[in-house]
Motif scaffolding. Sequence first.
Motif, PDB file in Angstrom:
ATOM      1  N   VAL A  85     -10.570  19.342  10.406  1.00 48.41           N
ATOM      2  CA  VAL A  85     -11.064  19.280   9.028  1.00 48.41           C
ATOM      3  C   VAL A  85     -11.123  17.807   8.636  1.00 48.41           C
ATOM      4  O   VAL A  85     -10.135  17.086   8.792  1.00 48.41           O
ATOM      5  CB  VAL A  85     -10.126  20.039   8.059  1.00 48.41           C
ATOM      6  N   ASP A  86     -12.260  17.361   8.135  1.00 46.82           N
ATOM      7  CA  ASP A  86     -12.412  15.953   7.744  1.00 46.82           C
ATOM      8  C   ASP A  86     -11.974  15.006   8.862  1.00 46.82           C
ATOM      9  O   ASP A  86     -11.202  14.074   8.630  1.00 46.82           O
ATOM     10  CB  ASP A  86     -11.576  15.647   6.484  1.00 46.82           C
ATOM     11  N   MET A  91      -0.892  16.671  13.231  1.00 43.31           N
ATOM     12  CA  MET A  91      -2.027  16.349  12.380  1.00 43.31           C
ATOM     13  C   MET A  91      -2.538  15.004  12.854  1.00 43.31           C
ATOM     14  O   MET A  91      -1.855  13.996  12.686  1.00 43.31           O
ATOM     15  CB  MET A  91      -1.560  16.273  10.923  1.00 43.31           C
ATOM     16  N   GLU A 101      -5.460  12.213  12.826  1.00 46.61           N
ATOM     17  CA  GLU A 101      -6.704  11.643  12.294  1.00 46.61           C
ATOM     18  C   GLU A 101      -7.442  10.954  13.431  1.00 46.61           C
ATOM     19  O   GLU A 101      -6.895  10.078  14.097  1.00 46.61           O
ATOM     20  CB  GLU A 101      -6.400  10.658  11.175  1.00 46.61           C
ATOM     21  N   GLU A 152      -9.902  15.350  11.090  1.00 44.57           N
ATOM     22  CA  GLU A 152      -8.474  15.416  11.408  1.00 44.57           C
ATOM     23  C   GLU A 152      -8.214  16.667  12.238  1.00 44.57           C
ATOM     24  O   GLU A 152      -8.567  17.775  11.841  1.00 44.57           O
ATOM     25  CB  GLU A 152      -7.638  15.439  10.121  1.00 44.57           C
ATOM     26  N   TYR A 163      -5.823  19.406  13.885  1.00 43.59           N
ATOM     27  CA  TYR A 163      -4.536  20.075  13.702  1.00 43.59           C
ATOM     28  C   TYR A 163      -4.249  20.945  14.924  1.00 43.59           C
ATOM     29  O   TYR A 163      -5.153  21.594  15.448  1.00 43.59           O
ATOM     30  CB  TYR A 163      -4.574  20.985  12.465  1.00 43.59           C
TER      31      TYR A 163
END
Lengths: 338, 338
Positions: free
Chosen positions: A289-290, A225, A227, A292, A294
């Motif tokens: 997503v946002d 994950m 960011e 970030e 994955y």
Amino acid sequence: MKAVGINGYGTIGKRVADAVAAQDDMKIAGVTKRTPNFEAKRAVELGYDIYMSAPDRENLFEEAEIPVKGTIDELYDKIDIMVDCTPGGVGAKNKEIYEKMGVKGIFQGGEKHDQIGKSFNSFSNFNDALGADYVRVVSCNTTGLCRTLNPIKELGGIKKVRAVMVRRGADPGQVKKGPINSIVPNPPTVPSHHGPDVQTVMYGLNITTMAILVPTTLMHQHNLMVELESDVSIDDVVETFEKTPRVILVDASRGLGSTAEIMEYAKDLGRPRGDLFEIAVWRESLNIVDNELYYMQAIHQESDVVPENVDAIRAMLEMETNSEKSIARTNKNIGIIG
Amino acid sequence: MKAVGINGYGTIGKRVADAVAAQDDMKIAGVTKRTPNFEAKRAVELGYDIYMSAPDRENLFEEAEIPVKGTIDELYDKIDIMVDCTPGGVGAKNKEIYEKMGVKGIFQGGEKHDQIGKSFNSFSNFNDALGADYVRVVSCNTTGLCRTLNPIKELGGIKKVRAVMVRRGADPGQVKKGPINSIVPNPPTVPSHHGPDVQTVMYGLNITTMAILVPTTLMHQHNLMVELESDVSIDDVVETFEKTPRVILVDASRGLGSTAEIMEYAKDLGRPRGDLFEIAVWRESLNIVDNELYYMQAIHQESDVVPENVDAIRAMLEMETNSEKSIARTNKNIGIIG
């Protein structure tokens, strides 16, 4: 041709030996063995000179009908560098001997960074190893993290990484380790040592890791994950991984939905020992997503550090000062596709 | 005493039956079986009346010398509510029958939320099930997430949850499922369905999950990273988990460092079938860095939803309108310590 010694011809040592032997600018001067087991016999068949790493064991090797060239003390004169592939913790002790003998040494991820002084990953800090005397190639898990985090960092900048590492309990040939039917937080504390280990080569990276052991022998699996600092698209990430050496994208939808199937693929590629030097990233797992990112990846613990050992030799002996050229040369000689 | 039927006396059904029978305000009116296997025989020995869920199978049960009370059609009249423990996907079809028969129904996590209309967790949304006709108890993994995330949310507020779920490949009694020696991203896409499933009972929670399968049968294991809204300490978290029912803290340092050892502990507690209804959180894994709480937990997939099924019965039949009282009553009657 630079001359390389391998101290400890086991899981990693035998693979590094073959990778070095496959290069066009270095050769194996000898490998050490403590025990005259099947690997020693096979080393002889492959044409490697064997030096005993422990004294007073000639009779054991004689009994096993495995010819030896001498003891490890006779190997130091013949080499430009020693790649230490002894079990974790032994390398740090060997370093003192190498210093006395005036020979450069490469160590594996089982050693502590502080005891070796410098850690290495071909993509993260190749230049810092130029001319160095002692360097530690980071562990298979850390190498796997660096392989994919480096290009992502260059692509979009990294604010923070969270990773959960699902580690194989034992290598395929290890019959005395577990677990058999259990999930083992290892360590049971958070964070695990993998984050700090990445920081020994990707300086200042904000990363937290958790790790567990599971009952499988084939590969580690990582859940990442990340960011990001800037806006990137999945297409950017795919393009980046596609052009990153030693990283391959695999499709669960094409039958590569597990570590077992990826290992089957490596066998089909005709790789020595069925090894996969590359980090396999599941294409389907990529998502942003946002801001970030994955993804999931698989790491072949027995072989992913092998090409890094070859690059470390080139950097330390200043045979090549450009990391990309060393990586490309290593890859070509051992048949890496990614 | 309210009368409860169990449709599908398998892994979950037999456990819910025993938990219902152990309560002081409800009883088992009958259980259904399709096949006269060892579980059917054991149901008779335990005193449960068996109703055949498929017609025209009397001779099979006769051959196996397992007495039956009739077919499922004869059971509806005798019950206030049916707990549907049939395999995933079958429950949604059964719902149509229950509607026709005018009987309330509880379904398991294998059914889709949208097809049942309402999902349930004792700690998250008990009140929303008061008087409801059809309710789905969320899956074992989702129940495990809710059990620990609910109290954390109340303690410090939750900004964002990231969770990596390491799932057991099969239950101990399943001999036809894998994997045997592999790690399988399942799904290979991110996020997995577990996040949205949590949101069916913890409305609006910001949660992203990734999931893999590993070759073990005992328990699931979860790795949690929870960004908190306010400053809390590890001591606050420990205190919170210690007073949260159906959550226990386990110490790796005291021999509970793996799912196998936790299951051994459940056996030592004398639990029926060696079940652990509670979610086990590893105390050593608790850490807070930059207002983010990390922890690891283990989930006994065969039993953690059992007490939730009992609570759902009470809520739907309005036998109790206070969730804490129902939870305490259920726990006391089945011997839950946490």
